[in-house]
Design an enzyme around this catalytic site. Structure first.
Site, short mmCIF file in Angstrom:
data_model
loop_
_atom_site.label_atom_id
_atom_site.label_comp_id
_atom_site.label_asym_id
_atom_site.label_seq_id
_atom_site.Cartn_x
_atom_site.Cartn_y
_atom_site.Cartn_z
N TYR A 147 0.84 -1.21 0.00
CA TYR A 147 0.00 0.00 0.00
C TYR A 147 0.87 1.25 0.00
O TYR A 147 0.74 2.12 -0.86
CB TYR A 147 -0.90 -0.04 1.24
CG TYR A 147 -1.89 1.11 1.33
CD1 TYR A 147 -3.02 1.14 0.51
CD2 TYR A 147 -1.72 2.13 2.26
CE1 TYR A 147 -3.95 2.18 0.62
CE2 TYR A 147 -2.64 3.17 2.37
CZ TYR A 147 -3.75 3.18 1.55
OH TYR A 147 -4.66 4.21 1.66
N ARG A 188 -10.83 -1.46 10.14
CA ARG A 188 -10.27 -0.16 10.54
C ARG A 188 -10.77 0.18 11.94
O ARG A 188 -11.83 -0.26 12.37
CB ARG A 188 -10.67 0.92 9.52
CG ARG A 188 -9.76 0.85 8.33
CD ARG A 188 -9.94 2.01 7.40
NE ARG A 188 -10.90 1.71 6.37
CZ ARG A 188 -11.09 2.48 5.30
NH1 ARG A 188 -10.38 3.58 5.15
NH2 ARG A 188 -11.97 2.17 4.39
P1 NAD Z 1 -12.71 1.97 0.12
O1 NAD Z 1 -12.07 0.63 0.17
O2 NAD Z 1 -14.05 2.12 0.73
O3 NAD Z 1 -12.80 2.49 -1.37
C1 NAD Z 1 -11.93 2.11 -2.40
C2 NAD Z 1 -12.77 1.84 -3.64
O4 NAD Z 1 -11.88 1.48 -4.71
C3 NAD Z 1 -13.74 0.68 -3.46
O5 NAD Z 1 -15.00 1.04 -3.96
C4 NAD Z 1 -13.10 -0.45 -4.26
O6 NAD Z 1 -14.05 -1.38 -4.73
C5 NAD Z 1 -12.42 0.34 -5.36
N1 NAD Z 1 -11.32 -0.39 -5.99
C6 NAD Z 1 -10.31 -1.08 -5.41
N2 NAD Z 1 -9.48 -1.59 -6.34
C7 NAD Z 1 -9.97 -1.19 -7.55
C8 NAD Z 1 -9.57 -1.38 -8.89
N3 NAD Z 1 -8.49 -2.11 -9.19
N4 NAD Z 1 -10.32 -0.83 -9.88
C9 NAD Z 1 -11.43 -0.12 -9.60
N5 NAD Z 1 -11.86 0.10 -8.34
C10 NAD Z 1 -11.14 -0.42 -7.33
O7 NAD Z 1 -11.67 2.98 0.77
P2 NAD Z 1 -11.80 4.54 1.09
O8 NAD Z 1 -11.53 4.70 2.53
O9 NAD Z 1 -13.03 5.13 0.51
O10 NAD Z 1 -10.52 5.09 0.31
C11 NAD Z 1 -10.62 5.77 -0.94
C12 NAD Z 1 -9.24 6.24 -1.36
O11 NAD Z 1 -8.71 7.14 -0.39
C13 NAD Z 1 -8.22 5.10 -1.51
O12 NAD Z 1 -7.40 5.36 -2.63
C14 NAD Z 1 -7.41 5.20 -0.25
O13 NAD Z 1 -6.10 4.71 -0.43
C15 NAD Z 1 -7.43 6.69 0.04
N6 NAD Z 1 -7.24 6.97 1.47
C16 NAD Z 1 -8.21 6.68 2.38
C17 NAD Z 1 -7.99 6.92 3.72
C18 NAD Z 1 -9.03 6.62 4.78
O14 NAD Z 1 -8.77 6.82 5.96
N7 NAD Z 1 -10.22 6.20 4.44
C19 NAD Z 1 -6.76 7.44 4.16
C20 NAD Z 1 -5.79 7.70 3.21
C21 NAD Z 1 -6.04 7.48 1.86
N1 UDP Z 2 -6.40 -0.77 15.88
C1 UDP Z 2 -6.76 -1.28 17.13
N2 UDP Z 2 -7.82 -2.13 17.19
C2 UDP Z 2 -8.56 -2.47 16.10
C3 UDP Z 2 -8.19 -1.94 14.84
C4 UDP Z 2 -7.10 -1.10 14.77
O1 UDP Z 2 -6.13 -0.98 18.15
O2 UDP Z 2 -9.53 -3.25 16.26
C5 UDP Z 2 -5.25 0.17 15.82
C6 UDP Z 2 -4.21 -0.18 14.76
O3 UDP Z 2 -3.23 -1.06 15.28
C7 UDP Z 2 -3.63 1.19 14.46
C8 UDP Z 2 -4.82 2.14 14.63
O4 UDP Z 2 -5.78 1.43 15.41
O5 UDP Z 2 -2.65 1.53 15.40
C9 UDP Z 2 -5.45 2.58 13.32
O6 UDP Z 2 -5.71 1.42 12.56
P1 UDP Z 2 -6.43 1.48 11.15
O7 UDP Z 2 -6.33 0.10 10.57
O8 UDP Z 2 -7.78 2.06 11.28
O9 UDP Z 2 -5.59 2.53 10.29
P2 UDP Z 2 -4.03 2.72 9.98
O10 UDP Z 2 -3.19 1.86 10.87
O11 UDP Z 2 -3.89 2.36 8.54
O12 UDP Z 2 -3.82 4.16 10.27
#
Ligand code: NAD
Ligand code: UDP
Length: 320
Positions: A147, A188
């Site tokens: 990732y 998450r």
């Molecule tokens: P999510 O998993 O809900 O959404 C991702 C979407 O992309 C899904 O609908 C999935 O089906 C689609 N997808 C995955 N692989 C694909 C492919 N090969 N072709 C077409 N579609 C595909 O996640 P999200 O939280 O909505 O994240 C959206 C974007 O934001 C992602 O790129 C993620 O990396 C980025 N992002 C999210 C967070 C967060 O906290 N949610 C933080 C940092 C970055």
């Molecule tokens: N985490 C936790 N319990 C859970 C899920 C996640 O303590 O059931 C912790 C995880 O180890 C991390 C933080 O929460 O330190 C955020 O995790 P998440 O997977 O949401 O996001 P990321 O690590 O990618 O920021």
């Protein structure tokens, strides 16, 4: 001839993407949502399917796509550790091939393109809070690397297309975002804790719960992404979009218990490998350049998210 902006949102059926589709339709745009439904669902956009300016397309961004659009939000990529580690090779391909295909499309149709990058490009940061100038501390061969490095390579491609082909690019580094429509089983922390609290199950703290994260409510995040897309062409980013309010994971668990009135107990589980110890965005650039800052307090955002999961779990119970 077309008058309204035509916008492509890859990953538009996901958590953040579905809100983006909604807001852009409200602004009068034509929206094409392209998604392979790996983690996203038709249900997330079910309420938009009859909208005359909305089109849903099953498409994997690892393959080329030809559509006439003015703007592209490249959101496609699984975002939760459980999902992106399920098929790590595919995760890297989605970020890298996906970026190449979408940048190629942007070049061909002269569209402006925004990349959903991530705070994970900073890895387990040695600089705190993280400014955009920080190059990060990322393990290239660990379980999170598919990732982190995929997203870093996508940023490289964006900037090379910008330098080499004068493409109009926007790179947003998104920090932990939460809200309704998160996948209940994606592992998450916010969705896990809320679902565990509502079901009266143990709340699983990984490690001792002292690691920190900064949580941004999805409405604030989407407003930030749109502000970046609408900014002048010389604003490329990378730019941090997140909420600087920093909490330990234990504090988050306690807030969730408090807001749900749950009797759940805290239990401790092993900390996953390479789990970042701290994370907080420096958002000075977003404030100055985009005139953007988050407005939703964690407590208020959690209340709305809890209501969403409560409704979902009750509907599931009623259907059983
Ligand atoms: P999510 O998993 O809900 O959404 C991702 C979407 O992309 C899904 O609908 C999935 O089906 C689609 N997808 C995955 N692989 C694909 C492919 N090969 N072709 C077409 N579609 C595909 O996640 P999200 O939280 O909505 O994240 C959206 C974007 O934001 C992602 O790129 C993620 O990396 C980025 N992002 C999210 C967070 C967060 O906290 N949610 C933080 C940092 C970055
Ligand atoms: N985490 C936790 N319990 C859970 C899920 C996640 O303590 O059931 C912790 C995880 O180890 C991390 C933080 O929460 O330190 C955020 O995790 P998440 O997977 O949401 O996001 P990321 O690590 O990618 O920021």
């Amino acid at each position: 001839m077309h008058l309204e902006r035509r916008i492509l949102i890859t990953g538009g059926a996901g958590f953040i993407g579905s809100f983006l589709c909604e807001r852009l339709l409200e602004s009068g745009a034509n929206v094409i949502c392209a998604d392979n439904f790996f983690t996203g669902t038709r249900t997330n956009v079910a309420h938009l399917l009859n909208h005359p300016r909305f089109e849903l397309m099953r498409h994997d961004v690892c393959f080329p796509l030809y559509v006439e659009v003015d703007e592209i939000y490249n959101m496609a990529c699984p975002a939760s550790p459980i999902h992106y580690q399920f098929d790590p090779v595919q995760t890297t391909k989605t970020s890298v091939h996906g970026a190449i295909n979408m940048l190629g499309l942007a070049k061909r149709v002269k569209a402006k393109i925004l990349q959903a990058s991530t705070s994970e490009v900073y890895g387990d940061p040695a600089v705190h809070p993280q400014p955009e100038e920080y190059w990060g501390n990322v393990n290239p061969i660990g379980p999170r690397s598919c990732y982190d490095e995929g997203k870093r390579c996508a940023e490289t491609l964006f900037f090379d297309y910008h330098r080499q082909h004068a493409l109009r690019i926007k790179v947003a580094r998104i920090f932990n975002t939460y809200g309704p429509r998160m996948h209940p089983n994606d592992g998450r922390v916010v969705s896990n804790f809320i679902v565990q609290a509502l079901k009266g199950e143990d709340i699983t703290l990984y490690g001792d719960g002292s690691q920190t994260r900064s949580f941004c409510y999805v409405d604030d995040l989407v407003r930030g992404l749109r502000a970046l897309m609408d900014s002048p062409d010389n604003v490329t980013g990378p730019i941090n979009i997140g909420n600087p309010g920093e909490f330990t994971i234990r504090q988050l668990a306690e807030q969730v218990i408090d807001l749900t009135g749950s009797k759940s107990q805290l239990v401790f589980r092993p900390l996953p490998q390479d789990d970042p110890k701290q994370r907080q965005p420096n958002i000075e650039k977003a404030r100055e350049i985009l005139n953007w800052e988050p407005t939703v307090q964690l407590r208020d955002g959690l209340t709305k998210t809890i209501a969403y999961f409560d409704g979902m779990l009750s509907a599931k119970l009623a259907a059983e």
